[in-house]
Design a protein around this motif. Structure first.
Motif, mmCIF file in Angstrom:
data_model
loop_
_atom_site.group_PDB
_atom_site.id
_atom_site.type_symbol
_atom_site.label_atom_id
_atom_site.label_comp_id
_atom_site.label_asym_id
_atom_site.label_seq_id
_atom_site.Cartn_x
_atom_site.Cartn_y
_atom_site.Cartn_z
ATOM 1 N N LEU A 57 0.497 4.269 -2.663
ATOM 2 C CA LEU A 57 0.481 2.897 -2.155
ATOM 3 C C LEU A 57 1.432 1.979 -2.910
ATOM 4 O O LEU A 57 1.615 0.823 -2.504
ATOM 5 C CB LEU A 57 -0.935 2.324 -2.227
ATOM 6 N N GLN A 60 4.063 -0.170 -1.093
ATOM 7 C CA GLN A 60 3.549 -1.299 -0.324
ATOM 8 C C GLN A 60 3.207 -2.489 -1.207
ATOM 9 O O GLN A 60 3.111 -3.616 -0.716
ATOM 10 C CB GLN A 60 2.311 -0.879 0.465
ATOM 11 N N LYS A 61 3.014 -2.232 -2.501
ATOM 12 C CA LYS A 61 2.595 -3.296 -3.406
ATOM 13 C C LYS A 61 3.751 -3.870 -4.220
ATOM 14 O O LYS A 61 3.609 -4.951 -4.803
ATOM 15 C CB LYS A 61 1.523 -2.771 -4.370
ATOM 16 N N GLN A 64 9.826 -6.304 -2.199
ATOM 17 C CA GLN A 64 10.723 -5.679 -1.236
ATOM 18 C C GLN A 64 12.054 -5.342 -1.886
ATOM 19 O O GLN A 64 12.651 -6.168 -2.573
ATOM 20 C CB GLN A 64 10.946 -6.597 -0.041
ATOM 21 N N TRP A 97 -3.206 5.645 4.763
ATOM 22 C CA TRP A 97 -3.151 5.022 6.078
ATOM 23 C C TRP A 97 -4.359 4.117 6.312
ATOM 24 O O TRP A 97 -4.242 3.021 6.880
ATOM 25 C CB TRP A 97 -3.082 6.107 7.151
ATOM 26 N N GLY A 100 -4.107 1.114 3.433
ATOM 27 C CA GLY A 100 -2.830 0.432 3.301
ATOM 28 C C GLY A 100 -2.476 -0.385 4.529
ATOM 29 O O GLY A 100 -3.269 -0.534 5.472
ATOM 30 N N GLN A 101 -1.257 -0.900 4.524
ATOM 31 C CA GLN A 101 -0.790 -1.748 5.608
ATOM 32 C C GLN A 101 0.275 -1.067 6.468
ATOM 33 O O GLN A 101 0.750 -1.668 7.428
ATOM 34 C CB GLN A 101 -0.213 -3.048 5.031
ATOM 35 N N ALA A 102 0.654 0.146 6.112
ATOM 36 C CA ALA A 102 1.701 0.850 6.850
ATOM 37 C C ALA A 102 1.103 1.542 8.068
ATOM 38 O O ALA A 102 -0.074 1.926 8.073
ATOM 39 C CB ALA A 102 2.392 1.866 5.946
ATOM 40 N N PRO A 103 1.899 1.753 9.115
ATOM 41 C CA PRO A 103 1.397 2.445 10.311
ATOM 42 C C PRO A 103 1.220 3.933 10.071
ATOM 43 O O PRO A 103 1.594 4.471 9.017
ATOM 44 C CB PRO A 103 2.493 2.177 11.349
#
Length: 221
Positions: A57, A60-61, A64, A97, A100-103
């Motif tokens: 993860l 995602q944290k 960017q 999945w 987290g926030q990802a597809p």
């Protein structure tokens, strides 16, 4: 139509990821590795399911543009063997999945390129070391756990970069340098924990054998 081309290419990459995952899943199911969980390997398998998702993860944290990614797949291969490691890595991807926030496509991509491919390369490297090098604890810890992990993680990154370039997807500058550095981060963790488990918990290493690596030297003729 030009603006649709990246979406089509990403869909093709997802199909490739799905095919690789399906093939690996079929092999794993045919081997029924969950039978190994009746012994000492249940503890490291559950620990991996609890801890490894947080490493996956990290992208995602992080801010960017700063994509820090650790795999842990090579360590799982040492601890659980390839079939059970692939199964556990699938569970890790499912947890990523879910929380987290990802597809789902991103979780599948992680399972294949952060888990399945490095684990498979680590299996091949381990087989080559067993075939061509003597049965020595240093070969296991330094060769298979440390250097083997660095090669497996970096080569998996190279394969992904090559596939993305063939598909026409954009590749970030200096990404290979970042993958090389992160490969050594994975190698350090795998080598360290591999050495610790060899010394204090060899029952947590399915690929370790006292009879093979600690056998006394043969008497002189």
């Amino acid at each position: 139509m030009a603006h649709q081309r990246p979406d089509i290419l990403r869909a093709m990459l997802t199909v490739i990821n799905g095919a690789m995952a399906a093939l690996a899943g079929a092999v794993v199911l045919s081997l029924r590795p969950w039978r190994m969980l009746q012994g000492a390997l249940l503890t490291p398998a559950l620990a991996a399911l609890a801890l490894l998702p947080w490493l996956w993860l990290l992208p995602q944290k992080m801010p960017q543009g700063l994509q820090v990614q650790l795999s842990g797949a090579c360590l799982l291969v040492l601890m659980l063997g390839w079939p059970l490691a692939v199964l556990v890595l699938g569970g890790v991807a499912a947890v990523v999945w879910g929380v987290g926030q990802a597809p789902a496509e991103a979780a599948l991509h992680q399972w294949v390129w952060i888990g399945l491919v490095p684990a498979t390369l680590a299996l091949g490297i381990g087989a080559a070391l067993r075939r061509w090098l003597p049965a020595n604890p240093f070969v296991y810890t330094l060769g298979r756990a440390f250097l083997g992990t660095a090669v497996a993680v970096f080569v998996s990154g190279l394969l992904l970069e090559g596939l993305q370039q063939l598909a026409g997807l954009p590749v970030r500058d200096l990404s290979l340098v970042a993958r090389w550095l992160m490969a050594w981060g994975d190698a350090f963790l795998t080598g360290m924990f591999g050495a610790i488990f060899v010394a204090f918990a060899p029952q947590w290493l399915a690929t370790w054998s006292d009879a093979r690596y600690l056998k006394p030297p043969a008497p002189p003729p």
